[in-house]
Design a protein around this motif. Structure first.
Motif, mmCIF file in Angstrom:
data_model
loop_
_atom_site.group_PDB
_atom_site.id
_atom_site.type_symbol
_atom_site.label_atom_id
_atom_site.label_comp_id
_atom_site.label_asym_id
_atom_site.label_seq_id
_atom_site.Cartn_x
_atom_site.Cartn_y
_atom_site.Cartn_z
ATOM 1 N N HIS A 158 -6.645 2.333 -7.156
ATOM 2 C CA HIS A 158 -6.882 3.723 -7.545
ATOM 3 C C HIS A 158 -7.398 4.565 -6.382
ATOM 4 C CE1 HIS A 158 -6.841 2.913 -12.139
ATOM 5 N NE2 HIS A 158 -5.689 3.373 -11.700
ATOM 6 N N GLU A 159 -7.935 3.916 -5.346
ATOM 7 C CA GLU A 159 -8.211 4.625 -4.099
ATOM 8 C C GLU A 159 -6.921 5.111 -3.467
ATOM 9 O OE1 GLU A 159 -10.286 2.632 -0.845
ATOM 10 O OE2 GLU A 159 -11.990 2.390 -2.187
ATOM 11 N N LEU A 160 -5.942 4.214 -3.451
ATOM 12 C CA LEU A 160 -4.642 4.539 -2.863
ATOM 13 C C LEU A 160 -3.901 5.583 -3.685
ATOM 14 C CD1 LEU A 160 -3.534 0.890 -1.994
ATOM 15 C CD2 LEU A 160 -4.080 2.686 -0.327
ATOM 16 N N ASN A 161 -4.042 5.495 -5.022
ATOM 17 C CA ASN A 161 -3.288 6.378 -5.908
ATOM 18 C C ASN A 161 -4.059 6.548 -7.216
ATOM 19 O OD1 ASN A 161 -1.497 7.703 -7.571
ATOM 20 N ND2 ASN A 161 0.220 6.337 -7.190
ATOM 21 N N PRO A 162 -4.857 7.615 -7.319
ATOM 22 C CA PRO A 162 -5.663 7.809 -8.536
ATOM 23 C C PRO A 162 -4.829 7.971 -9.804
ATOM 24 C CG PRO A 162 -6.428 9.228 -6.748
ATOM 25 C CD PRO A 162 -5.112 8.646 -6.313
ATOM 26 N N ARG A 163 -3.549 8.332 -9.673
ATOM 27 C CA ARG A 163 -2.693 8.550 -10.845
ATOM 28 C C ARG A 163 -1.979 7.271 -11.290
ATOM 29 N NH1 ARG A 163 -1.109 13.410 -12.442
ATOM 30 N NH2 ARG A 163 1.068 12.779 -12.749
ATOM 31 N N LEU A 164 -2.217 6.160 -10.620
ATOM 32 C CA LEU A 164 -1.490 4.924 -10.908
ATOM 33 C C LEU A 164 -1.915 4.320 -12.240
ATOM 34 C CD1 LEU A 164 0.545 2.880 -9.585
ATOM 35 C CD2 LEU A 164 -1.496 1.592 -8.869
ATOM 36 N N VAL A 165 -0.931 4.036 -13.090
ATOM 37 C CA VAL A 165 -1.153 3.266 -14.320
ATOM 38 C C VAL A 165 -0.904 1.796 -13.987
ATOM 39 C CG1 VAL A 165 -0.307 2.789 -16.656
ATOM 40 C CG2 VAL A 165 -0.555 5.153 -15.861
ATOM 41 N N ILE A 166 -1.862 0.942 -14.303
ATOM 42 C CA ILE A 166 -1.771 -0.476 -13.968
ATOM 43 C C ILE A 166 -1.644 -1.286 -15.256
ATOM 44 C CG2 ILE A 166 -2.922 -2.436 -12.865
ATOM 45 C CD1 ILE A 166 -4.549 -0.272 -11.267
ATOM 46 N N LEU A 167 -0.575 -2.042 -15.379
ATOM 47 C CA LEU A 167 -0.415 -2.956 -16.512
ATOM 48 C C LEU A 167 -0.733 -4.362 -16.033
ATOM 49 C CD1 LEU A 167 0.428 -3.915 -19.329
ATOM 50 C CD2 LEU A 167 2.817 -3.887 -18.537
ATOM 51 N N GLU A 217 0.836 -1.202 0.000
ATOM 52 C CA GLU A 217 0.000 0.000 0.000
ATOM 53 C C GLU A 217 0.872 1.255 0.000
ATOM 54 O OE1 GLU A 217 -2.767 -0.037 3.197
ATOM 55 O OE2 GLU A 217 -3.980 -1.670 2.366
ATOM 56 N N ARG A 218 1.894 1.260 0.835
ATOM 57 C CA ARG A 218 2.784 2.417 0.898
ATOM 58 C C ARG A 218 3.497 2.629 -0.438
ATOM 59 N NH1 ARG A 218 6.788 1.353 5.605
ATOM 60 N NH2 ARG A 218 7.512 3.469 5.049
ATOM 61 N N LEU A 219 3.955 1.529 -1.044
ATOM 62 C CA LEU A 219 4.656 1.642 -2.325
ATOM 63 C C LEU A 219 3.720 2.081 -3.441
ATOM 64 C CD1 LEU A 219 6.918 -1.523 -2.037
ATOM 65 C CD2 LEU A 219 7.725 0.836 -2.248
ATOM 66 N N VAL A 220 2.489 1.604 -3.425
ATOM 67 C CA VAL A 220 1.528 2.011 -4.449
ATOM 68 C C VAL A 220 1.323 3.520 -4.410
ATOM 69 C CG1 VAL A 220 -0.944 1.941 -5.046
ATOM 70 C CG2 VAL A 220 0.315 -0.194 -4.676
ATOM 71 N N ARG A 221 1.265 4.081 -3.209
ATOM 72 C CA ARG A 221 1.059 5.534 -3.091
ATOM 73 C C ARG A 221 2.197 6.336 -3.718
ATOM 74 N NH1 ARG A 221 -0.867 4.032 2.304
ATOM 75 N NH2 ARG A 221 -3.131 4.417 2.423
ATOM 76 N N GLN A 222 3.392 5.747 -3.784
ATOM 77 C CA GLN A 222 4.567 6.456 -4.294
ATOM 78 C C GLN A 222 4.918 6.064 -5.729
ATOM 79 O OE1 GLN A 222 5.654 8.862 -2.419
ATOM 80 N NE2 GLN A 222 4.319 8.224 -0.724
ATOM 81 N N SER A 223 4.127 5.211 -6.349
ATOM 82 C CA SER A 223 4.462 4.683 -7.676
ATOM 83 C C SER A 223 3.641 5.337 -8.769
ATOM 84 C CB SER A 223 4.241 3.163 -7.712
ATOM 85 O OG SER A 223 5.098 2.509 -6.792
ATOM 86 N N ASP A 224 4.172 5.293 -9.964
ATOM 87 C CA ASP A 224 3.448 5.760 -11.149
ATOM 88 C C ASP A 224 2.826 4.607 -11.914
ATOM 89 O OD1 ASP A 224 4.284 8.755 -11.358
ATOM 90 O OD2 ASP A 224 6.153 7.678 -10.993
ATOM 91 N N VAL A 225 3.464 3.439 -11.837
ATOM 92 C CA VAL A 225 3.041 2.277 -12.623
ATOM 93 C C VAL A 225 3.093 1.050 -11.730
ATOM 94 C CG1 VAL A 225 3.559 0.823 -14.643
ATOM 95 C CG2 VAL A 225 4.011 3.290 -14.728
ATOM 96 N N LEU A 226 2.110 0.186 -11.861
ATOM 97 C CA LEU A 226 2.135 -1.141 -11.238
ATOM 98 C C LEU A 226 1.983 -2.173 -12.336
ATOM 99 C CD1 LEU A 226 0.497 -2.427 -8.012
ATOM 100 C CD2 LEU A 226 0.015 -3.637 -10.150
ATOM 101 N N ILE A 227 2.855 -3.187 -12.320
ATOM 102 C CA ILE A 227 2.805 -4.259 -13.322
ATOM 103 C C ILE A 227 2.504 -5.575 -12.616
ATOM 104 C CG2 ILE A 227 4.124 -5.569 -15.043
ATOM 105 C CD1 ILE A 227 5.779 -3.087 -15.561
ATOM 106 N N GLU A 228 1.527 -6.313 -13.138
ATOM 107 C CA GLU A 228 1.213 -7.628 -12.576
ATOM 108 C C GLU A 228 0.823 -8.584 -13.698
ATOM 109 O OE1 GLU A 228 -1.848 -9.332 -12.194
ATOM 110 O OE2 GLU A 228 -3.238 -7.857 -13.030
ATOM 111 N N ASN A 229 1.192 -9.862 -13.495
ATOM 112 C CA ASN A 229 0.763 -10.888 -14.452
ATOM 113 C C ASN A 229 0.254 -12.133 -13.722
ATOM 114 O OD1 ASN A 229 3.278 -11.764 -13.578
ATOM 115 N ND2 ASN A 229 4.060 -12.262 -15.609
ATOM 116 N N PHE A 230 -0.501 -11.860 -12.628
ATOM 117 C CA PHE A 230 -1.168 -12.944 -11.923
ATOM 118 C C PHE A 230 -2.326 -13.475 -12.765
ATOM 119 C CE2 PHE A 230 0.380 -10.203 -8.388
ATOM 120 C CZ PHE A 230 1.201 -11.132 -7.768
#
Length: 391
Positions: free
Chosen positions: A116-125, A87-100
């Motif tokens: 997006h609650e944690l970080n509305p600017r987060l781009v999720i791949l 959660e803390r890292l998501v708040r400080q990140s621009d991009v999150l990548i996952e392939n689960f």
């Protein structure tokens, strides 16, 4: 900051190849990539080999291929402490990548809405095997399975009866490439909207997306393309040909090039069966036989020199070691040198992009499991303190 994405932070929750390749591409562009790995063994590709290298023969060269320019932290996503850290890292990140697999991130407590609650600017791949929805959206996907399901194996091999996988893990790699350019597009859009969005691709989409003329042969032309060995599905002569001491490749894309090849080989270019590409393709087997009879008179070096002088595209078929020893490869920056803490100075396959005017990128070696725990935590605390002071 170094590179076009020098102010971007990427939180890489992915493993194996497709996601890590996308993250590595962003790291090559300067992004700070934080690779999250399970404390017990980390990314499963750390155990994939041979070959393994290092004093204990326990470092996977497979892992080295997809994880340069990253920082590794060991986190158990199923623990309360691990989820809090994410959660803390998501708040400080621009991009999150996952392939689960579809639904796994939700079960871990991180559905898209929460992220997006944690970080509305987060781009999720999000990279999946066959897509996140649809009748088979939940299927697990691995490269060779996707190559078969997406039709690539039916186009590859000596004949329709012998489908082959492409030698590289091309479905994974293409998914990573598509994912990385989707992330860059979403980051650009964020500059206008102020909000991040979800970018989705899959191994199925990646392979289907490069069907190109094979796809339109069916969707428009009504013909099902089949494997044709080492010769082009629409152009002749275009493929691999035997000469006195092995094989060379010759690519004739137009009638002007054909006339040059015919002159070199002593074939009449105006023979009715060979005058245009349509006729050459219809009589391809006879054409190949005629060409190989002529090519048998000399070795590869002779023909490559003659074809090069005539301006006809031609080339050798190199082994991997020959590619990396080739001065042309090295001149293009396709090998990079890094200082590995265990292996010392090593060379890795480098990024395929160069930017005029930029100094050479300083690349970091693929990390050890949890190597950057302290560094990332210190950086995270610093970021949080800066934000607190700004409030």
């Amino acid at each position: 900051m170094q590179g076009a994405l020098g102010d971007i932070v990427v939180l890489d929750l992915s493993r194996a190849l497709a996601g890590p390749h996308a993250a590595q591409m962003l790291g090559d562009l300067g992004a700070r990539v934080i690779k999250v790995e399970h404390p017990a063994g980390g990314d499963e590709s750390r155990g994939w080999g041979p070959p393994f290298v290092g004093p204990g023969h326990d470092i996977s060269t497979y892992f080295l291929a997809a994880n340069r320019n990253k920082r590794s932290i060991a986190v158990d996503l199923k623990s309360a402490e691990g989820r809090t850290l994410i959660e803390r890292l998501v708040r400080q990140s621009d991009v999150l990548i996952e392939n689960f697999r579809t639904g796994v991130l939700d079960r871990l407590g991180f559905p898209v809405e929460r992220l997006h609650e944690l970080n509305p600017r987060l781009v999720i791949l999000s990279i999946t095997g066959f897509g996140h929805d649809g009748p088979e959206g939940g299927r697990p996907g691995y490269d060779q399975i996707a190559q078969g399901e997406a039709g690539l194996m039916s186009l590859t091999g000596p004949s329709p009866d012998e489908p082959y996988r492409v030698g590289a893990s091309i479905a994974d790699l293409l998914a990573g490439i598509h994912g990385a350019y989707g992330v860059v597009a979403a980051l650009y859009e964020r500059e206008r909207t102020g909000r991040g969005k979800v970018v989705r691709t899959s191994l199925l989409a990646a392979v289907t997306g490069v069907h190109s003329y094979h796809g339109t042969a069916w969707t428009v032309g009504g013909q099902v393309p089949r494997a044709g060995g080492n010769h082009h599905a629409s152009i002749a002569p275009y493929g691999a040909f035997r000469c006195a001491d092995g094989m060379i490749q010759i690519a004739v894309a137009n009638d002007g090039q054909w006339r040059k090849v015919a002159a070199l080989l002593g074939i009449d270019p105006d023979t009715a069966e060979y005058a245009t590409n349509r006729e050459r393709f219809a009589h391809r087997d006879e054409l190949i036989a005629d060409m190989e009879r002529a090519l048998a008179r000399h070795d590869r070096a002779h023909w490559l020199a003659a074809l090069g002088e005539a301006g006809v595209p031609a080339g050798a078929i190199r082994s991997i070691d020959e590619v990396y020893a080739w001065e042309q490869t090295r001149s293009q920056g396709l090998l990079v040198e890094v200082e590995h803490p265990v292996l010392g100075t090593i060379e890795l396959p480098g990024p395929p992009l160069r930017f005029d005017g930029d100094p050479p990128m300083r690349h970091a070696p693929p990390p050890g499991l949890g190597e950057h725990d302290d560094e990332v935590l210190a950086w995270l605390q610093e970021q949080e303190q800066e934000q607190e002071q700004e409030r």
